[in-house]
Structures are given as C-alpha cells and as structure tokens.
Design a protein around this motif. Structure first.
Motif, PDB file in Angstrom:
ATOM      1  N   GLY A  15      -0.172   2.022   9.186  1.00 33.36           N
ATOM      2  CA  GLY A  15       0.835   1.944   8.076  1.00 33.36           C
ATOM      3  C   GLY A  15       0.882   1.106   7.289  1.00 33.36           C
ATOM      4  O   GLY A  15       1.306   0.842   6.361  1.00 33.36           O
ATOM      5  N   GLU A  16       0.270  -0.345   7.775  1.00 32.06           N
ATOM      6  CA  GLU A  16       0.687  -1.630   7.444  1.00 32.06           C
ATOM      7  C   GLU A  16      -0.579  -1.491   6.161  1.00 32.06           C
ATOM      8  O   GLU A  16      -1.588  -1.048   6.049  1.00 32.06           O
ATOM      9  CB  GLU A  16      -0.241  -2.720   8.249  1.00 32.06           C
ATOM     10  CG  GLU A  16       0.031  -4.033   8.026  1.00 32.06           C
ATOM     11  CD  GLU A  16      -0.314  -4.881   8.645  1.00 32.06           C
ATOM     12  OE1 GLU A  16      -0.346  -6.250   8.463  1.00 32.06           O
ATOM     13  OE2 GLU A  16      -0.827  -4.694   9.872  1.00 32.06           O
ATOM     14  N   VAL A  17      -0.081  -2.394   4.968  1.00 30.52           N
ATOM     15  CA  VAL A  17      -0.876  -2.405   3.908  1.00 30.52           C
ATOM     16  C   VAL A  17      -1.657  -3.730   3.955  1.00 30.52           C
ATOM     17  O   VAL A  17      -1.169  -4.856   4.397  1.00 30.52           O
ATOM     18  CB  VAL A  17      -0.104  -2.590   2.668  1.00 30.52           C
ATOM     19  CG1 VAL A  17      -0.793  -2.873   1.198  1.00 30.52           C
ATOM     20  CG2 VAL A  17       0.800  -1.514   2.399  1.00 30.52           C
ATOM     21  N   HIS A  18      -3.202  -3.613   3.756  1.00 33.37           N
ATOM     22  CA  HIS A  18      -3.910  -4.837   4.026  1.00 33.37           C
ATOM     23  C   HIS A  18      -4.727  -5.046   2.586  1.00 33.37           C
ATOM     24  O   HIS A  18      -5.165  -4.126   1.856  1.00 33.37           O
ATOM     25  CB  HIS A  18      -4.973  -4.169   4.807  1.00 33.37           C
ATOM     26  CG  HIS A  18      -6.092  -5.195   4.798  1.00 33.37           C
ATOM     27  ND1 HIS A  18      -6.028  -6.572   5.608  1.00 33.37           N
ATOM     28  CD2 HIS A  18      -7.579  -5.220   4.564  1.00 33.37           C
ATOM     29  CE1 HIS A  18      -7.457  -7.204   5.256  1.00 33.37           C
ATOM     30  NE2 HIS A  18      -7.944  -6.518   4.843  1.00 33.37           N
ATOM     31  N   THR A  19      -4.133  -5.966   2.047  1.00 37.81           N
ATOM     32  CA  THR A  19      -4.734  -6.661   0.732  1.00 37.81           C
ATOM     33  C   THR A  19      -6.166  -7.196   0.810  1.00 37.81           C
ATOM     34  O   THR A  19      -6.176  -8.329   1.642  1.00 37.81           O
ATOM     35  CB  THR A  19      -3.819  -7.602  -0.078  1.00 37.81           C
ATOM     36  OG1 THR A  19      -2.455  -6.773   0.095  1.00 37.81           O
ATOM     37  CG2 THR A  19      -4.147  -7.931  -1.296  1.00 37.81           C
ATOM     38  N   VAL A  20      -7.239  -6.649   0.489  1.00 34.62           N
ATOM     39  CA  VAL A  20      -8.448  -7.306   0.312  1.00 34.62           C
ATOM     40  C   VAL A  20      -8.687  -7.990  -0.997  1.00 34.62           C
ATOM     41  O   VAL A  20      -9.227  -9.402  -0.470  1.00 34.62           O
ATOM     42  CB  VAL A  20      -9.735  -6.216   0.255  1.00 34.62           C
ATOM     43  CG1 VAL A  20     -10.886  -6.667   0.339  1.00 34.62           C
ATOM     44  CG2 VAL A  20      -9.493  -5.151   1.283  1.00 34.62           C
ATOM     45  N   LEU A  21      -8.496  -8.000  -2.027  1.00 31.54           N
ATOM     46  CA  LEU A  21      -8.608  -8.573  -3.098  1.00 31.54           C
ATOM     47  C   LEU A  21      -7.075  -8.799  -3.686  1.00 31.54           C
ATOM     48  O   LEU A  21      -6.320  -7.890  -4.041  1.00 31.54           O
ATOM     49  CB  LEU A  21      -9.815  -8.202  -4.045  1.00 31.54           C
ATOM     50  CG  LEU A  21     -11.021  -7.884  -3.644  1.00 31.54           C
ATOM     51  CD1 LEU A  21     -11.831  -6.869  -4.693  1.00 31.54           C
ATOM     52  CD2 LEU A  21     -11.949  -9.202  -3.572  1.00 31.54           C
ATOM     53  N   GLU A  56      -5.813  -2.827  -2.469  1.00 30.11           N
ATOM     54  CA  GLU A  56      -5.238  -2.479  -0.936  1.00 30.11           C
ATOM     55  C   GLU A  56      -5.589  -1.481  -0.200  1.00 30.11           C
ATOM     56  O   GLU A  56      -6.227  -0.309  -1.047  1.00 30.11           O
ATOM     57  CB  GLU A  56      -3.765  -2.469  -1.411  1.00 30.11           C
ATOM     58  CG  GLU A  56      -3.207  -3.820  -2.037  1.00 30.11           C
ATOM     59  CD  GLU A  56      -1.648  -3.516  -2.301  1.00 30.11           C
ATOM     60  OE1 GLU A  56      -1.258  -2.429  -2.489  1.00 30.11           O
ATOM     61  OE2 GLU A  56      -1.048  -4.656  -2.498  1.00 30.11           O
ATOM     62  N   PHE A  57      -5.858  -1.550   1.084  1.00 26.96           N
ATOM     63  CA  PHE A  57      -6.043  -0.295   1.925  1.00 26.96           C
ATOM     64  C   PHE A  57      -4.712  -0.111   2.718  1.00 26.96           C
ATOM     65  O   PHE A  57      -4.121  -1.160   3.018  1.00 26.96           O
ATOM     66  CB  PHE A  57      -7.412  -0.593   2.716  1.00 26.96           C
ATOM     67  CG  PHE A  57      -8.448  -0.579   1.857  1.00 26.96           C
ATOM     68  CD1 PHE A  57      -9.096   0.669   1.457  1.00 26.96           C
ATOM     69  CD2 PHE A  57      -9.304  -1.480   1.476  1.00 26.96           C
ATOM     70  CE1 PHE A  57     -10.203   0.575   0.580  1.00 26.96           C
ATOM     71  CE2 PHE A  57     -10.199  -1.553   0.611  1.00 26.96           C
ATOM     72  CZ  PHE A  57     -10.851  -0.553   0.183  1.00 26.96           C
ATOM     73  N   ILE A  58      -4.551   0.948   3.221  1.00 19.01           N
ATOM     74  CA  ILE A  58      -3.719   1.478   4.313  1.00 19.01           C
ATOM     75  C   ILE A  58      -4.364   1.519   5.600  1.00 19.01           C
ATOM     76  O   ILE A  58      -5.244   2.315   5.701  1.00 19.01           O
ATOM     77  CB  ILE A  58      -2.987   2.636   3.990  1.00 19.01           C
ATOM     78  CG1 ILE A  58      -2.335   2.615   2.771  1.00 19.01           C
ATOM     79  CG2 ILE A  58      -1.611   2.905   5.023  1.00 19.01           C
ATOM     80  CD1 ILE A  58      -1.076   1.511   2.423  1.00 19.01           C
TER      81      ILE A  58
END
Length: 282
Positions: A34-40, A28-30
């Motif tokens: 501030g939203e969490v972005h899930t890549v994998l 995950e990246f922020i």
C-alpha cells in the motif's frame, strides 16, 4: 562552446519543433503493502524532431519507465506527455519500439515478420511484401526473406527488429537496451547500421543504455538520471562530435574522451548512491 559543455536544458536544437516532451512528469506506483513508490519526480524533458537522445543512469532509476510514458504504456501520475505538441492519451501511434528481447514471431518468416506492421494497417500482401523487401535489403538481409528467426544469428534478428519497426516509418523510435545482448563486434555493426538508417530518416530516437560509451557514440544528447527513488534529471549534455560516426573508432577521439570524463563525473556518484541504497535494503 566546448565539446563537453554541460547544458542546463537549453539544447541548441530547442528552436526545432519538439517531437516529444515531458512536462513536470512524476510517476508513482502502489506497492503491495500500500506504500507509494515514486519512480520519477518532476521530469522536464524536450526532444526535438530528428534528434537522437540517450538516457543513462543507475539500475532502477526509471529509464524504462520514462520510455513507457513516451510509448503510452503507462500514464504519468502528475504532469503530461506531449507528442508533437499534443497531450498523449493512450498508446502513442507515432512511435515504434525495439526492446532487448526478441519481438519476431518464431513461426513467421523474415518477410512475414517485417511486413506485419503494414499488413495490420491494411496494406495488401503484395504491396507489404514489396516494401518489406526494400527494408530487408536496407538492413543487409537480402536472401534471408524465407528464413525463420531460429535460423538467424542474434545480430541478424536485431536487423529484423529494426526493419520491423522502421517499415512503418515511425516519427519516434524507442529503444530499450536493444543491443546489450550482442557480442561487442556485432553490437558495433548494429550501432553503425542504426546510425546509417537514422541519418536517412527524420525519426526522433529515445535510446536507453547502461553503456555510457554507447550513449555518447550514438547521440546528439545524453541525459543523466539521478538514483531512485524519485529520480530527476541530473545532467543534459550536448554531444558535439562530427557525423557520420563510426562507433568503434569515435571513442579514440580526444573530444569523446573529454565528454566521457565529464558525464562520468555526474553518473558515477549516482551509481554509488544506488549501490549503497541497494545494500541498505539487504
């Protein structure tokens, strides 16, 4: 077993010790918002020692992120990365990387660039040069030892990159779209060169490509990722084609075409999902 039989992650090399393994990996990246972005999400992947594995999927699905996790450039948000059975902490010392962009220093000659890895590990200049000449010969650049990168063609610079990476005899070779910028003829030459050198070593290869034909022609297995965000493994295919292979000719094999058709059925749906997701954001 049919040439294109789909695997549910039970590769026939599974009894060979794992060179690299992702266990329940989520990344995950922020975002700036501030939203969490899930890549994998929840990736389980095991690659055996000496295995050549390619990973394909739509743009933005996390292929390069997966490579970064194996290289140790990024830690997983959840799960763990194992290298030869040991949890990876920090940069992976067993791996070498070949990227799409040039990684040779423009102010150094071919022999200085190729020998640099050994010099950084404490090998004296004479021994490093001696070993570098062997690798320069293996990639077909004898006579160009004193040339600078600007004096070489794109294909020749890729040969330098291969020699740079392989001179340190890595257990793992990580390649991210390494040949995508080359013209088709040079690309085939470099793909065959890579296979020839790989077959002489025991390195495990993790190869990222957008080109499904390239993935099949080179690999023992092809992994298909779903469209992001939160990409997972959709397919894991054993490539039961004989070796040695000529990548310019293997695509005419009926078995190749059968494998290509089956993998493309998996891949095209994810490409369309990715395309529709991108359109919805406009």
């Amino acid at each position: 077993m049919g040439a294109a039989e789909k695997k549910v992650y039970h590769a026939k090399t599974q009894l060979i010790p794992a060179s690299m393994e992702l266990k329940g990996v989520t990344k995950e990246f922020i975002k700036p918002s501030g939203e969490v972005h899930t890549v994998l999400r929840n990736i389980d992947l095991k690659i055996s020692k000496g295995e050549f594995v390619s990973i394909v999927g739509p743009t933005g699905c996390g292929k390069s992120t997966t490579l970064s996790l194996i290289a140790g450039f990024e830690p997983p948000s959840q799960g763990e990365v194992l290298i030869s059975g040991e949890k990876l902490e920090g940069i992976n010392p067993r791996a070498a990387c070949v990227f799409q962009t040039e990684n040779a220093f423009p102010w150094k000659t071919v022999i200085d660039n190729v020998s640099l890895g050994l010099r950084l590990r404490g090998t004296n200049k004479g021994e490093a040069y001696k070993e570098a000449r062997k690798w320069i010969a293996r990639v077909g650049l004898t006579g160009f030892e004193s040339h600078y990168p600007s004096q070489l063609s794109g294909g020749m610079r890729k040969r330098v990159a291969l020699a740079q990476s392989l001179i340190v005899q890595p257990e793992i070779l990580l390649m991210d779209e390494s040949f995508s910028a080359l013209d088709v003829h040079t690309r085939h030459l470099m793909e065959n060169e890579l296979l020839r050198i790989w077959e002489e070593t025991s390195a495990s290869v993790f190869f990222i490509t957008h080109d499904l034909e390239e993935a099949i022609a080179l690999s023992d297995r092809v992994i298909v990722l779903t469209a992001g965000p939160g990409a997972t493994i959709k397919g894991d295919y054993q490539i039961d084609l004989p070796r040695p292979r000529n990548v310019a000719e293997i695509s005419f094999d009926p078995a190749f075409m059968k494998i290509h058709k089956q993998i493309w059925e998996d891949l095209k749906d994810e490409v369309m999902i990715s395309y529709e997701n991108a359109r919805s954001l406009k």
